[in-house]
Scaffold this motif. Structure first.
Motif, PDB file in Angstrom:
ATOM      1  N   LYS A  67       0.838  -1.197   0.000  1.00 56.80           N
ATOM      2  CA  LYS A  67       0.000   0.000   0.000  1.00 56.80           C
ATOM      3  C   LYS A  67       0.874   1.248   0.000  1.00 56.80           C
ATOM      4  N   VAL A  68       0.478   2.229  -0.817  1.00 56.18           N
ATOM      5  CA  VAL A  68       1.175   3.519  -0.834  1.00 56.18           C
ATOM      6  C   VAL A  68       0.176   4.607  -0.471  1.00 56.18           C
ATOM      7  N   THR A  69       0.573   5.498   0.428  1.00 58.17           N
ATOM      8  CA  THR A  69      -0.234   6.646   0.829  1.00 58.17           C
ATOM      9  C   THR A  69       0.537   7.896   0.439  1.00 58.17           C
ATOM     10  N   LYS A  70      -0.047   8.686  -0.456  1.00 56.20           N
ATOM     11  CA  LYS A  70       0.678   9.814  -1.042  1.00 56.20           C
ATOM     12  C   LYS A  70       0.300  11.152  -0.413  1.00 56.20           C
ATOM     13  N   ALA A  71       1.283  12.056  -0.422  1.00 59.69           N
ATOM     14  CA  ALA A  71       1.051  13.469  -0.143  1.00 59.69           C
ATOM     15  C   ALA A  71       1.675  14.238  -1.299  1.00 59.69           C
ATOM     16  N   SER A  72       0.943  14.252  -2.419  1.00 58.54           N
ATOM     17  CA  SER A  72       1.376  14.983  -3.605  1.00 58.54           C
ATOM     18  C   SER A  72       0.385  16.115  -3.846  1.00 58.54           C
ATOM     19  N   LEU A  89       5.173   4.061   2.187  1.00 60.14           N
ATOM     20  CA  LEU A  89       5.060   2.765   1.534  1.00 60.14           C
ATOM     21  C   LEU A  89       5.023   1.658   2.582  1.00 60.14           C
ATOM     22  N   GLN A  90       4.007   0.820   2.532  1.00 58.38           N
ATOM     23  CA  GLN A  90       3.851  -0.281   3.478  1.00 58.38           C
ATOM     24  C   GLN A  90       3.948  -1.615   2.736  1.00 58.38           C
ATOM     25  N   TYR A  91       4.849  -2.465   3.197  1.00 57.44           N
ATOM     26  CA  TYR A  91       5.118  -3.738   2.542  1.00 57.44           C
ATOM     27  C   TYR A  91       4.842  -4.897   3.508  1.00 57.44           C
ATOM     28  N   PRO A  92       3.722  -5.586   3.366  1.00 54.79           N
ATOM     29  CA  PRO A  92       3.534  -6.806   4.153  1.00 54.79           C
ATOM     30  C   PRO A  92       4.610  -7.831   3.793  1.00 54.79           C
ATOM     31  N   ALA A  93       4.765  -8.841   4.622  1.00 50.75           N
ATOM     32  CA  ALA A  93       5.764  -9.886   4.363  1.00 50.75           C
ATOM     33  C   ALA A  93       5.590 -10.470   2.970  1.00 50.75           C
ATOM     34  N   SER A  95       5.753  -9.051   0.035  1.00 51.60           N
ATOM     35  CA  SER A  95       5.069  -8.227  -0.972  1.00 51.60           C
ATOM     36  C   SER A  95       6.060  -7.443  -1.829  1.00 51.60           C
ATOM     37  N   VAL A  96       5.557  -6.918  -2.951  1.00 52.81           N
ATOM     38  CA  VAL A  96       6.386  -6.166  -3.885  1.00 52.81           C
ATOM     39  C   VAL A  96       5.674  -4.893  -4.316  1.00 52.81           C
ATOM     40  N   ASN A  97       6.436  -3.843  -4.479  1.00 57.04           N
ATOM     41  CA  ASN A  97       5.962  -2.634  -5.150  1.00 57.04           C
ATOM     42  C   ASN A  97       6.354  -2.807  -6.609  1.00 57.04           C
ATOM     43  N   PRO A  98       5.404  -3.114  -7.503  1.00 56.59           N
ATOM     44  CA  PRO A  98       5.732  -3.537  -8.872  1.00 56.59           C
ATOM     45  C   PRO A  98       6.592  -2.530  -9.634  1.00 56.59           C
ATOM     46  N   PRO A  99       7.315  -2.995 -10.653  1.00 54.63           N
ATOM     47  CA  PRO A  99       8.160  -2.105 -11.453  1.00 54.63           C
ATOM     48  C   PRO A  99       7.379  -0.905 -11.992  1.00 54.63           C
ATOM     49  N   HIS A 100       7.986   0.272 -11.853  1.00 55.87           N
ATOM     50  CA  HIS A 100       7.334   1.510 -12.278  1.00 55.87           C
ATOM     51  C   HIS A 100       8.394   2.586 -12.492  1.00 55.87           C
ATOM     52  N   THR A 101       7.970   3.735 -12.992  1.00 53.75           N
ATOM     53  CA  THR A 101       8.863   4.876 -13.148  1.00 53.75           C
ATOM     54  C   THR A 101       8.173   6.132 -12.623  1.00 53.75           C
ATOM     55  N   HIS A 102       8.981   7.140 -12.318  1.00 56.14           N
ATOM     56  CA  HIS A 102       8.478   8.478 -11.987  1.00 56.14           C
ATOM     57  C   HIS A 102       9.065   9.442 -13.012  1.00 56.14           C
ATOM     58  N   PRO A 103       8.267   9.892 -13.976  1.00 56.89           N
ATOM     59  CA  PRO A 103       8.812  10.682 -15.081  1.00 56.89           C
ATOM     60  C   PRO A 103       9.301  12.070 -14.716  1.00 56.89           C
ATOM     61  N   ARG A 104       8.869  12.599 -13.560  1.00 58.87           N
ATOM     62  CA  ARG A 104       9.216  13.985 -13.247  1.00 58.87           C
ATOM     63  C   ARG A 104      10.122  14.154 -12.040  1.00 58.87           C
ATOM     64  N   SER A 105      10.612  13.063 -11.450  1.00 57.92           N
ATOM     65  CA  SER A 105      11.467  13.219 -10.272  1.00 57.92           C
ATOM     66  C   SER A 105      12.210  11.939  -9.933  1.00 57.92           C
ATOM     67  N   ILE A 160       9.508   5.677   3.779  1.00 56.24           N
ATOM     68  CA  ILE A 160       9.034   6.987   3.328  1.00 56.24           C
ATOM     69  C   ILE A 160       9.828   7.365   2.091  1.00 56.24           C
ATOM     70  N   SER A 161       9.138   7.817   1.058  1.00 49.77           N
ATOM     71  CA  SER A 161       9.811   8.273  -0.160  1.00 49.77           C
ATOM     72  C   SER A 161       9.591   9.767  -0.350  1.00 49.77           C
ATOM     73  N   ALA A 162      10.685  10.479  -0.660  1.00 44.85           N
ATOM     74  CA  ALA A 162      10.629  11.911  -0.938  1.00 44.85           C
ATOM     75  C   ALA A 162      10.888  12.137  -2.424  1.00 44.85           C
ATOM     76  N   PHE A 163      10.184  13.111  -2.997  1.00 47.29           N
ATOM     77  CA  PHE A 163      10.301  13.417  -4.420  1.00 47.29           C
ATOM     78  C   PHE A 163      10.593  14.901  -4.627  1.00 47.29           C
ATOM     79  N   GLY A 164      11.358  15.210  -5.658  1.00 48.61           N
ATOM     80  CA  GLY A 164      11.670  16.596  -5.985  1.00 48.61           C
ATOM     81  C   GLY A 164      10.663  17.202  -6.928  1.00 48.61           C
ATOM     82  N   SER A 165       9.414  16.824  -6.793  1.00 47.33           N
ATOM     83  CA  SER A 165       8.327  17.351  -7.602  1.00 47.33           C
ATOM     84  C   SER A 165       7.042  17.233  -6.796  1.00 47.33           C
TER      85      SER A 165
END
Length: 209
Positions: A67-72, A89-93, A95-105, A160-165
């Motif tokens: 599960k991801v909880t955003k503050a964007s 970002l919460q990862y149960p035993a 689990s995976v955060n599937p492959p992805h990209t962030h185009p702006r940061s 916790i993930s931080a983004f420059g956007s």
């Protein structure tokens, strides 16, 4: 000779200026005021700059799937113009955060609890992987495919993930490939497999009834 040199110098300066311009517009645009007031806000006070959406994480039971909880900017409009955002970002035993990209940061991940496999692939198709422990930080470069995997079968992890956007964007690789209507035949050729296999994969992305 002087004319040729002048032309070369002019072309060089033009290329350099275009490259600089492209670099400048690559991130969030600068603002010319202290902050941007959302259109629906008439009373500007400290509430505008406060986001309480993470409080639910302190009260809710652990999730059973990633599960991801955003503050964007979508969840916290006051971020508009400030080139920052967060995600928990919460990862149960297992689990995976599937492959992805962030185009702006780029993404700077701080692991608070548990352990994770942090992985990304560069433009030469080289895979970088690191086992992260609580207290570690790991940066995923802007625009590159990446994911995280909790290989611990018994314990959860949280980061916790931080983004420059204010709006880093997320492009899910599995969803963008198998859940957007790309032709089955094209996918079969691209993945060097048959249409039946592609259709089985796509079935896993069909909306649940």
């Amino acid at each position: 000779m002087v004319l040729i040199t002048f032309r070369h110098e002019l072309i060089f300066k033009l290329v350099l200026s275009l490259a600089t311009f492209h670099t400048v517009i690559a991130g969030d645009p600068d603002i010319t005021s202290d902050f941007i007031v959302p259109p629906n806000v008439t009373n500007v006070d400290s509430n505008l700059f406060t986001f309480t959406g993470m409080r639910i994480l302190l009260q809710a039971p652990p999730p059973t799937a990633f599960k991801v909880t955003k503050a964007s900017i979508a969840e916290f409009p006051a971020l508009n113009g400030h080139s920052v955002s967060y995600a928990v970002l919460q990862y149960p035993a297992g689990s995976v955060n599937p492959p992805h990209t962030h185009p702006r940061s780029a993404e700077l991940l701080f692991l608070l609890n548990g352990s994770l496999q942090g992985r990304f692939v560069d433009t030469t198709n080289k895979l970088f992987t690191k086992t992260l422990q609580a207290g570690d930080l790991f940066v995923f470069p802007k625009g590159l495919v990446h994911y995280q995997y909790n290989s611990d079968a018994n314990n959860s992890a949280i980061a916790i993930s931080a983004f420059g956007s204010a709006n880093a964007g997320t492009v899910s690789v599995p969803n963008s490939v198998f859940a957007t209507g790309i032709d089955d035949g094209n996918l079969a050729k691209s993945f060097n497999t048959d249409i039946g296999t592609i259709q089985k994969i796509k079935a896993g992305f069909a909306p649940k009834a």
